[in-house]
Design an enzyme around this catalytic site. Structure first.
Site, PDB file in Angstrom:
ATOM      1  N   LYS A 130       2.287  -2.361   0.427  1.00  0.00           N
ATOM      2  CA  LYS A 130       2.841  -3.626   0.909  1.00  0.00           C
ATOM      3  C   LYS A 130       4.251  -3.406   1.440  1.00  0.00           C
ATOM      4  O   LYS A 130       5.020  -2.598   0.887  1.00  0.00           O
ATOM      5  CB  LYS A 130       2.869  -4.649  -0.232  1.00  0.00           C
ATOM      6  CG  LYS A 130       1.485  -5.116  -0.639  1.00  0.00           C
ATOM      7  CD  LYS A 130       0.827  -5.931   0.448  1.00  0.00           C
ATOM      8  CE  LYS A 130      -0.656  -6.123   0.198  1.00  0.00           C
ATOM      9  NZ  LYS A 130      -1.338  -6.815   1.306  1.00  0.00           N
ATOM     10  N   ASP A 187       1.329  -3.035   5.140  1.00  0.00           N
ATOM     11  CA  ASP A 187       0.811  -4.397   5.339  1.00  0.00           C
ATOM     12  C   ASP A 187       1.908  -5.401   4.995  1.00  0.00           C
ATOM     13  O   ASP A 187       2.353  -5.467   3.847  1.00  0.00           O
ATOM     14  CB  ASP A 187      -0.407  -4.604   4.417  1.00  0.00           C
ATOM     15  CG  ASP A 187      -1.075  -5.955   4.617  1.00  0.00           C
ATOM     16  OD1 ASP A 187      -0.586  -6.758   5.439  1.00  0.00           O
ATOM     17  OD2 ASP A 187      -2.097  -6.208   3.942  1.00  0.00           O
ATOM     18  N   GLU A 235      -0.232  -3.491   9.412  1.00  0.00           N
ATOM     19  CA  GLU A 235      -1.154  -4.637   9.309  1.00  0.00           C
ATOM     20  C   GLU A 235      -0.382  -5.954   9.205  1.00  0.00           C
ATOM     21  O   GLU A 235       0.596  -6.052   8.461  1.00  0.00           O
ATOM     22  CB  GLU A 235      -2.010  -4.420   8.056  1.00  0.00           C
ATOM     23  CG  GLU A 235      -3.027  -5.512   7.772  1.00  0.00           C
ATOM     24  CD  GLU A 235      -3.978  -5.085   6.656  1.00  0.00           C
ATOM     25  OE1 GLU A 235      -4.374  -3.899   6.611  1.00  0.00           O
ATOM     26  OE2 GLU A 235      -4.323  -5.928   5.807  1.00  0.00           O
ATOM     27  N   GLU A 261      -7.645 -10.626   9.313  1.00  0.00           N
ATOM     28  CA  GLU A 261      -8.178 -11.175   8.065  1.00  0.00           C
ATOM     29  C   GLU A 261      -8.046 -12.699   8.014  1.00  0.00           C
ATOM     30  O   GLU A 261      -8.670 -13.338   7.174  1.00  0.00           O
ATOM     31  CB  GLU A 261      -7.526 -10.503   6.843  1.00  0.00           C
ATOM     32  CG  GLU A 261      -6.067 -10.827   6.648  1.00  0.00           C
ATOM     33  CD  GLU A 261      -5.448 -10.063   5.478  1.00  0.00           C
ATOM     34  OE1 GLU A 261      -5.179  -8.862   5.649  1.00  0.00           O
ATOM     35  OE2 GLU A 261      -5.245 -10.648   4.415  1.00  0.00           O
ATOM     36  N   ASP A 311     -12.989 -10.260   7.570  1.00  0.00           N
ATOM     37  CA  ASP A 311     -13.450 -10.241   6.170  1.00  0.00           C
ATOM     38  C   ASP A 311     -14.866 -10.805   6.167  1.00  0.00           C
ATOM     39  O   ASP A 311     -15.076 -11.948   6.578  1.00  0.00           O
ATOM     40  CB  ASP A 311     -12.511 -11.087   5.295  1.00  0.00           C
ATOM     41  CG  ASP A 311     -12.839 -10.898   3.813  1.00  0.00           C
ATOM     42  OD1 ASP A 311     -14.006 -11.123   3.442  1.00  0.00           O
ATOM     43  OD2 ASP A 311     -11.943 -10.517   3.051  1.00  0.00           O
ATOM     44  N   HIS A 366     -11.490  -6.288   6.375  1.00  0.00           N
ATOM     45  CA  HIS A 366     -10.653  -6.654   5.228  1.00  0.00           C
ATOM     46  C   HIS A 366     -11.592  -6.922   4.059  1.00  0.00           C
ATOM     47  O   HIS A 366     -12.624  -7.580   4.229  1.00  0.00           O
ATOM     48  CB  HIS A 366      -9.868  -7.923   5.569  1.00  0.00           C
ATOM     49  CG  HIS A 366      -9.124  -8.511   4.409  1.00  0.00           C
ATOM     50  ND1 HIS A 366      -9.631  -9.537   3.633  1.00  0.00           N
ATOM     51  CD2 HIS A 366      -7.918  -8.194   3.883  1.00  0.00           C
ATOM     52  CE1 HIS A 366      -8.747  -9.835   2.687  1.00  0.00           C
ATOM     53  NE2 HIS A 366      -7.706  -9.044   2.816  1.00  0.00           N
ATOM     54  N   GLU A 378     -11.881  -0.888   2.773  1.00  0.00           N
ATOM     55  CA  GLU A 378     -10.728  -1.259   1.938  1.00  0.00           C
ATOM     56  C   GLU A 378     -11.174  -1.308   0.485  1.00  0.00           C
ATOM     57  O   GLU A 378     -12.222  -1.874   0.153  1.00  0.00           O
ATOM     58  CB  GLU A 378     -10.167  -2.619   2.369  1.00  0.00           C
ATOM     59  CG  GLU A 378      -9.004  -3.022   1.488  1.00  0.00           C
ATOM     60  CD  GLU A 378      -8.140  -4.131   2.064  1.00  0.00           C
ATOM     61  OE1 GLU A 378      -8.604  -4.840   2.974  1.00  0.00           O
ATOM     62  OE2 GLU A 378      -6.996  -4.262   1.577  1.00  0.00           O
TER      63      GLU A 378
HETATM   64 MG    MG Z   1      -3.833  -7.490   4.608  1.00  0.00          MG
END
Ligand code: MG
Length: 386
Positions: free
Chosen positions: A166, A194, A220, A246, A269, A296, A329
């Protein structure tokens, strides 16, 4: 053959240690899953991505329109659900509710026909897929860089070939964390970042250019998903591939994302974009634009299995002798629901996950775990043990 019942359950697990990302803090995992039963006695399971209570309401809204339909007719059922939601929700959580039912129908279809879902989608194009570890969330530890680097090193030692961290805490802090993690894992492992759309265009350009020396595999959701043109501009200002999707729904949402040249990697997703039925159409659309797909994936083994079958079937473009790596993922943050609700032969080994050939989505649902985590009032009752 007919759909006999559709039941939704809200599962909850309080985390031992809360974690956070650029938007908010998690102290609980809460998820809505759905069980579709046919009059032949077969059962399929699905899951929706998003706020569990709203997804359950959506499932309950859609149920009367499709009860009694032939569960093998996944496209016909999808069309009914789409027509019944179009006027009110062309994107968002109601589409996640549709997605949950659609995923359950594919699982059910596989169980009825005694075939794995990847075969029903058109064939298994690869036997194994490569999971990337999603982790390195923020905690309130004193020395966060060191904590994140230790976590990353553990994934590397377990054999992960790729991992995602992250960012979004602030540019200077992000750079410090990227540096520490790259140092801990060495140069060979793919590292993605991300931001969960924490930055504006100016900040996203600044961060992307600052971390380019650390060999970032993709960046991302740098910017809010509303700003398609800014994504395109960011792409022109950095060598790091840009990923997103996503927060998009249906092929129509993805058409906007793709036609604006916003992303190098598109991330539908399966449990939100419209289910496996719509994800197949989104994959065709992405191939028209020459953009690669890495879905995702978040939630329980139901969502992970749906993504695994989709990826196993996915057409990669361009074709070549040495095909590209197909990633899935693989969230590694604390989640008892993910660990206990399903059992499967799709397990992580030597940096890969072998795709299941057992009927349906290739998992068994653990009824004890369902009883343990289901909230009172899910669909008005606790699930009955079968
Ligand atoms: Mg993400």
């Amino acid at each position: 053959m007919k759909i006999k019942s559709i039941e939704s359950f809200i599962l909850s697990d309080k985390l031992k240690q809360s974690f956070y990302f650029s938007q908010w803090e998690y102290s609980e995992r809460r998820i809505c899953i759905v069980r579709v039963t046919s009059d032949s006695g077969h059962v399929g399971w699905g899951e929706g991505y998003g706020p569990a209570g709203i997804i359950r309401a959506g499932i309950e809204h859609l149920t009367p329109y499709i009860l009694g339909m032939n569960p093998l007719e996944t496209e016909s059922i999808w069309s009914i659900m789409y027509r019944r939601t179009l006027d009110f929700a062309r994107s968002g959580v109601l589409v996640s509710a549709m997605s949950a039912i659609d995923v359950a129908l594919w699982d059910l279809k596989g169980k009825i026909l005694e075939q794995p879902v990847h075969l029903l989608l058109g064939g298994k194009k690869r036997n194994a897929i490569v999971p990337y570890a999603t982790g390195m969330y923020f905690t309130k530890e004193q020395n966060l860089s060191e904590t994140l680097a230790t976590e990353a090193k553990q994934y590397a030692e377990m054999g992960y070939r790729a991992m995602k961290m992250k960012v979004g805490l602030g540019i200077e802090e992000d750079i410090k964390h990227v540096k520490a993690i790259r140092k801990a894992i060495g140069p060979k492992i793919h590292l993605m970042i991300d931001a969960n759309h924490a930055y504006n265009l100016r900040e996203a350009i600044q961060l992307a250019q600052a971390v380019e020396p650390y060999n970032i595999y993709w960046f991302e959701e740098p910017i809010s998903p509303e700003y398609y043109d800014q994504y395109a501009e960011l792409r022109s200002k950095t060598s790091i591939p840009i990923a997103g999707g996503e927060c998009e729904y249906l092929r129509f949402g993805f058409q906007t994302l793709l036609s604006s040249n916003s992303v190098d990697i598109v991330q539908p997703d399966i449990c939100a974009c419209g289910g496996l039925t719509e994800a197949k159409r989104i994959a065709v659309l992405a191939s028209v634009y020459g953009v690669e797909i890495v879905p995702h994936t978040w939630g329980t083994g139901i969502a992970i299995s749906a993504a695994a079958h989709f990826i196993a079937n996915m057409e990669t473009m361009p074709g070549r002798l040495n095909p590209p790596t197909c990633f899935i993922e693989y969230d590694r943050t604390e989640n008892s629901l993910r660990e206990e609700l399903t059992s499967t032969d799709m397990v992580f080994c030597n940096g890969e996950i072998k795709v299941s050939d057992t009927p349906g989505l290739g998992f068994e649902l653990n009824e004890d775990a369902l009883l343990k985590y289901a909230l009172d009032g899910s669909n008005g009752q606790l699930p009955q043990q079968i």
